[in-house]
Design an enzyme around this catalytic site. Structure first.
Site, short mmCIF file in Angstrom:
data_model
loop_
_atom_site.label_atom_id
_atom_site.label_comp_id
_atom_site.label_asym_id
_atom_site.label_seq_id
_atom_site.Cartn_x
_atom_site.Cartn_y
_atom_site.Cartn_z
N TYR A 50 41.27 48.47 44.30
CA TYR A 50 40.11 48.58 43.41
C TYR A 50 38.82 48.65 44.20
O TYR A 50 38.80 48.42 45.42
CB TYR A 50 40.09 47.42 42.41
N ARG A 87 35.81 53.33 51.51
CA ARG A 87 36.73 52.20 51.63
C ARG A 87 37.94 52.41 50.72
O ARG A 87 39.07 52.05 51.09
CB ARG A 87 36.03 50.88 51.31
N ARG A 145 61.25 49.58 37.26
CA ARG A 145 60.97 48.51 38.21
C ARG A 145 61.92 48.53 39.41
O ARG A 145 63.14 48.44 39.25
CB ARG A 145 61.04 47.13 37.52
N LYS A 174 41.70 46.42 49.92
CA LYS A 174 41.13 45.81 48.71
C LYS A 174 42.14 45.92 47.56
O LYS A 174 41.99 46.75 46.66
CB LYS A 174 39.79 46.47 48.36
N GLU A 207 36.10 34.14 54.83
CA GLU A 207 35.08 34.69 53.92
C GLU A 207 35.09 33.87 52.63
O GLU A 207 35.86 32.93 52.48
CB GLU A 207 35.38 36.17 53.63
N LEU A 225 37.91 41.20 54.14
CA LEU A 225 37.58 42.49 53.55
C LEU A 225 36.33 43.02 54.25
O LEU A 225 35.38 42.27 54.49
CB LEU A 225 37.32 42.35 52.05
N1 PLP Z 1 35.33 39.70 50.60
C1 PLP Z 1 36.12 39.65 49.53
C2 PLP Z 1 37.38 38.85 49.59
C3 PLP Z 1 35.78 40.34 48.35
O1 PLP Z 1 36.58 40.28 47.27
C4 PLP Z 1 34.56 41.07 48.32
C5 PLP Z 1 34.15 41.80 47.11
O2 PLP Z 1 34.82 41.85 46.13
C6 PLP Z 1 33.75 41.08 49.46
C7 PLP Z 1 34.17 40.39 50.60
C8 PLP Z 1 32.44 41.81 49.49
O3 PLP Z 1 32.65 43.21 49.58
P1 PLP Z 1 31.58 44.23 49.01
O4 PLP Z 1 30.30 43.92 49.72
O5 PLP Z 1 32.12 45.55 49.39
O6 PLP Z 1 31.47 43.98 47.55
#
Ligand code: PLP
Length: 284
Positions: free
Chosen positions: A33, A52, A100, A147, A179, A204
């Site tokens: 997503y 991304r 499935r 993501k 994070e 991420l």
């Molecule tokens: N880290 C995680 C785990 C996230 O889920 C997100 C955003 O959903 C981010 C960092 C920040 O990413 P972005 O700046 O691309 O929204």
């Protein structure tokens, strides 16, 4: 007016927007997503999110259901149809419906869903007071650079934060902060250096992170991309998070300890201003 949702080529009222129970996104979290913010009716850093998305898809051997140009048009159409002035566009691509089976289907038919959420983002009062976070163990899988829609642990993290009476949680692995549950984490040292974890499979690669670090360097601020501990963060002058929906958001408390003087610091405040100003200039 019912919200209009995009599902596999159709713009439908949300109550008519449906996906198969055999969709692999539903059965295996086999999907990715993106969330793109909307300010003044325009998309912030669409190109970064599209790039991304292409990377996430390629890491999972999934093909894009439409071109990135078509995706931009769908985003714009949804923003227009739902009259979104400020808020978010959520996009999800899954490997689609198939009987499935753990193995991927030989001829997948990917599903594409997009919807909007109207929300105040820029002038939110919390940006003036900052948020409070706790630290929790990072128990997610090992490919956090993709993501995926596999967000159960981040949801659990938000619930742990809620139970502790705070706003969010920072995740810790092998003694270092990875994070936030849905954002990248930063500290500003007493010497004024902005520190955030280096890129890798452990976090991420935030689109907001990339932009904010670029703006910080352009403004002659010192940036270090490296690991940091909770102890270093508690002793920092400032802390903040970044994400597409929060931009730059000050963090004023960590595990009950006040950070700096307990109010949003000058670096986070300035970076939020620069980010909003600069991204609006390039919004599409
Ligand atoms: N880290 C995680 C785990 C996230 O889920 C997100 C955003 O959903 C981010 C960092 C920040 O990413 P972005 O700046 O691309 O929204």
């Amino acid at each position: 007016m019912s919200r209009i949702v995009y599902v596999n080529g159709d713009y439908l009222p949300e109550e008519d927007a449906k996906i198969s129970v055999f969709d692999r996104g539903f059965l295996f979290a086999d999907g990715v997503y993106e969330v793109t913010s909307v300010l003044g009716g325009k998309l912030i850093d669409f190109e970064g999110h599209a790039k991304r998305l292409e990377r996430s898809l390629s890491e999972l051997d999934m093909s894009a259901p439409v071109t990135m140009d078509a995706l931009l048009e769908i985003h714009r159409e949804l923003v227009a149809r739902n009259e979104v002035h400020e808020g978010l566009v959520y996009l999800q691509v899954t490997r689609g419906a198939a009987d499935r089976d753990f193995a991927y289907p030989a001829e997948p038919k990917p599903s594409l869903v997009l919807f909007t959420q109207t929300k105040t983002l820029a002038d939110t009062p919390v940006a003036k007071t900052g948020i409070k976070v706790i630290s929790i163990e990072d128990q997610r899988w090992g490919r956090r650079d993709i993501k995926t829609v596999q967000l159960l642990y981040p949801s659990m993290g938000k619930m742990m934060a809620k139970a502790a009476g705070v706003d969010d949680a920072w995740m810790v692995e092998d003694g270092s902060v990875t994070e936030g549950t849905s954002n990248n984490a930063y500290i500003v040292t007493k010497a004024g250096t902005i520190v955030t974890r280096h890129l890798g499979n452990e976090i991420l690669h935030g689109i907001t992170r990339a932009a904010v670090l670029r703006f910080a360097r352009e403004a002659q601020m010192t940036v270090e991309e490296r690991s940091f501990t909770i102890e270093e963060a508690k002793d920092a002058a400032e802390a903040f998070i970044t994400s597409a929906s929060t931009f730059v958001m000050p963090v004023v408390e960590l595990d009950g300890a006040q950070i700096g003087d307990g109010t949003p610091g000058p670096v986070a405040t300035r970076l939020r201003e620069i980010y909003l100003e600069e991204s609006l200039k390039k919004a599409v």
